[in-house]
Motif scaffolding. Sequence first.
Motif, PDB file in Angstrom:
ATOM      1  N   ASP A 163      11.449 -12.211   0.550  1.00  0.00           N
ATOM      2  CA  ASP A 163      10.878 -13.200   0.365  1.00  0.00           C
ATOM      3  C   ASP A 163      10.629 -13.582  -1.263  1.00  0.00           C
ATOM      4  O   ASP A 163      10.168 -14.569  -1.702  1.00  0.00           O
ATOM      5  CB  ASP A 163       9.402 -13.424   0.850  1.00  0.00           C
ATOM      6  N   GLY A 164      11.646 -13.094  -1.763  1.00  0.00           N
ATOM      7  CA  GLY A 164      11.809 -13.065  -3.274  1.00  0.00           C
ATOM      8  C   GLY A 164      10.859 -11.996  -4.089  1.00  0.00           C
ATOM      9  O   GLY A 164      10.037 -11.502  -3.734  1.00  0.00           O
ATOM     10  N   VAL A 165      11.167 -12.064  -5.563  1.00  0.00           N
ATOM     11  CA  VAL A 165      10.533 -11.154  -6.385  1.00  0.00           C
ATOM     12  C   VAL A 165       9.320 -11.587  -6.751  1.00  0.00           C
ATOM     13  O   VAL A 165       9.009 -12.632  -7.413  1.00  0.00           O
ATOM     14  CB  VAL A 165      11.591 -10.566  -7.518  1.00  0.00           C
ATOM     15  N   GLU A 166       8.255 -10.651  -6.537  1.00  0.00           N
ATOM     16  CA  GLU A 166       6.838 -11.072  -7.159  1.00  0.00           C
ATOM     17  C   GLU A 166       6.725 -10.478  -8.412  1.00  0.00           C
ATOM     18  O   GLU A 166       6.448  -9.094  -8.440  1.00  0.00           O
ATOM     19  CB  GLU A 166       5.750 -10.682  -6.193  1.00  0.00           C
ATOM     20  N   TRP A 167       6.967 -10.908  -9.686  1.00  0.00           N
ATOM     21  CA  TRP A 167       7.074 -10.278 -10.891  1.00  0.00           C
ATOM     22  C   TRP A 167       5.916  -9.739 -11.342  1.00  0.00           C
ATOM     23  O   TRP A 167       5.976  -8.669 -11.856  1.00  0.00           O
ATOM     24  CB  TRP A 167       7.841 -11.366 -12.081  1.00  0.00           C
ATOM     25  N   GLY A 168       4.681 -10.387 -10.976  1.00  0.00           N
ATOM     26  CA  GLY A 168       3.410  -9.873 -11.529  1.00  0.00           C
ATOM     27  C   GLY A 168       3.282  -8.672 -10.685  1.00  0.00           C
ATOM     28  O   GLY A 168       2.741  -7.555 -11.366  1.00  0.00           O
ATOM     29  N   VAL A 169       3.460  -8.529  -9.500  1.00  0.00           N
ATOM     30  CA  VAL A 169       3.171  -7.048  -8.788  1.00  0.00           C
ATOM     31  C   VAL A 169       3.964  -6.236  -9.106  1.00  0.00           C
ATOM     32  O   VAL A 169       3.744  -4.875  -9.310  1.00  0.00           O
ATOM     33  CB  VAL A 169       3.451  -7.567  -7.134  1.00  0.00           C
ATOM     34  N   LEU A 170       5.687  -6.555  -9.305  1.00  0.00           N
ATOM     35  CA  LEU A 170       6.551  -5.507  -9.822  1.00  0.00           C
ATOM     36  C   LEU A 170       6.195  -5.007 -11.176  1.00  0.00           C
ATOM     37  O   LEU A 170       6.095  -3.712 -11.523  1.00  0.00           O
ATOM     38  CB  LEU A 170       7.895  -6.372  -9.772  1.00  0.00           C
ATOM     39  N   PRO A 187       0.812  -1.335   0.286  1.00  0.00           N
ATOM     40  CA  PRO A 187      -0.129   0.073  -0.069  1.00  0.00           C
ATOM     41  C   PRO A 187       0.885   1.187   0.172  1.00  0.00           C
ATOM     42  O   PRO A 187       0.513   2.106  -0.425  1.00  0.00           O
ATOM     43  CB  PRO A 187      -0.898  -0.166   1.291  1.00  0.00           C
ATOM     44  N   GLU A 188       2.029   1.272   0.529  1.00  0.00           N
ATOM     45  CA  GLU A 188       2.853   2.346   0.419  1.00  0.00           C
ATOM     46  C   GLU A 188       3.354   2.912  -1.036  1.00  0.00           C
ATOM     47  O   GLU A 188       4.012   3.930  -1.140  1.00  0.00           O
ATOM     48  CB  GLU A 188       4.246   2.075   1.268  1.00  0.00           C
ATOM     49  N   PHE A 189       3.207   1.688  -1.739  1.00  0.00           N
ATOM     50  CA  PHE A 189       3.549   2.358  -3.127  1.00  0.00           C
ATOM     51  C   PHE A 189       2.659   3.475  -3.840  1.00  0.00           C
ATOM     52  O   PHE A 189       3.252   4.384  -4.336  1.00  0.00           O
ATOM     53  CB  PHE A 189       3.410   1.266  -4.319  1.00  0.00           C
ATOM     54  N   GLU A 228      12.550  -1.651  -3.591  1.00  0.00           N
ATOM     55  CA  GLU A 228      12.263  -2.471  -2.458  1.00  0.00           C
ATOM     56  C   GLU A 228      11.573  -3.647  -2.872  1.00  0.00           C
ATOM     57  O   GLU A 228      11.942  -4.988  -2.548  1.00  0.00           O
ATOM     58  CB  GLU A 228      11.530  -1.703  -1.554  1.00  0.00           C
ATOM     59  N   MET A 229      10.757  -3.754  -4.057  1.00  0.00           N
ATOM     60  CA  MET A 229      10.223  -4.707  -4.483  1.00  0.00           C
ATOM     61  C   MET A 229      11.257  -5.765  -5.162  1.00  0.00           C
ATOM     62  O   MET A 229      11.091  -7.069  -4.993  1.00  0.00           O
ATOM     63  CB  MET A 229       8.844  -4.517  -5.548  1.00  0.00           C
TER      64      MET A 229
END
Length: 280
Positions: free
Chosen positions: A231-238, A59-61, A225-226
Amino acid sequence: MRRGLKLGAMALIAVWSGLPILIVVLSSFKPPREILAFPPRFLFTPTLDNYRSLVTRWPEFFDAVGNSLFVTAGATILTVIATTLAGYVYARVRSKRLAATAFFMIVIRMVPPIVVTLPLFPVVNYLRLNDTHVVLILLYATFFVSLNTWIMKAFIDQIPIELEEAAIIDGAGVWQILRHVIVPLAAQGMIAASTFVLIFSWNEFLFAFIFTTTEAKTAPLIISEMVGAVDGVEWGVLFAAATLQLLPILIFVIAVQRLSLIHISEPTRPRLVSRIPSSA
């Protein structure tokens, strides 16, 4: 043959520039298992799960996007105002001392940002400007004042000085000349200058990384930060975050193109002097 070659070159440039953006946008709507598939699939069932995860997990994004909008708008407005005035002075005033300062501005622009960033940190800390929007606005504007001043000078040099002399005869002062003569005819230069500083401010990382911590974080910091999440990169969220960050710039480019076309098509030059209120 020449026309075909030109069209082919333009098509290659468009594909080279647009394909990475298209992949990012499409990937933001892909399920996680299809994002890194090779070869990439352009036919898939779109989903909004990545955007839902972005809202719930980062949410901070969205606060950072708001900070980026505020800082970018402030830096752009400040830079355009300062460089329009400075460009007018450099274009109309002939002085050896002024020419020396112009050379100094070019030298300063060649200095890498990291060289001036570290010495500025204790100064900014002493003034209690750390983690504020003000320090980023001032830094971004300062970094582009030199280049944009030369851009505005080049545009103002093309404005016939006879228009200003006619305005003076009609009783116009300096500020009226700037408002009714210089600004309308140098609008293309102002648009170009604002484009440079806006794109830089929106994507800038180094200054924001050093001078902000929580309150004034910008979108590029959250995206970094993403990438470095424990815990690893969430590529879809990125990719969803990258798509949302891309939208304001895309909207700005389209708006600037429309404004440029409107300004070019308007016959502003014959009406300039007639709109200046006479002091008589």
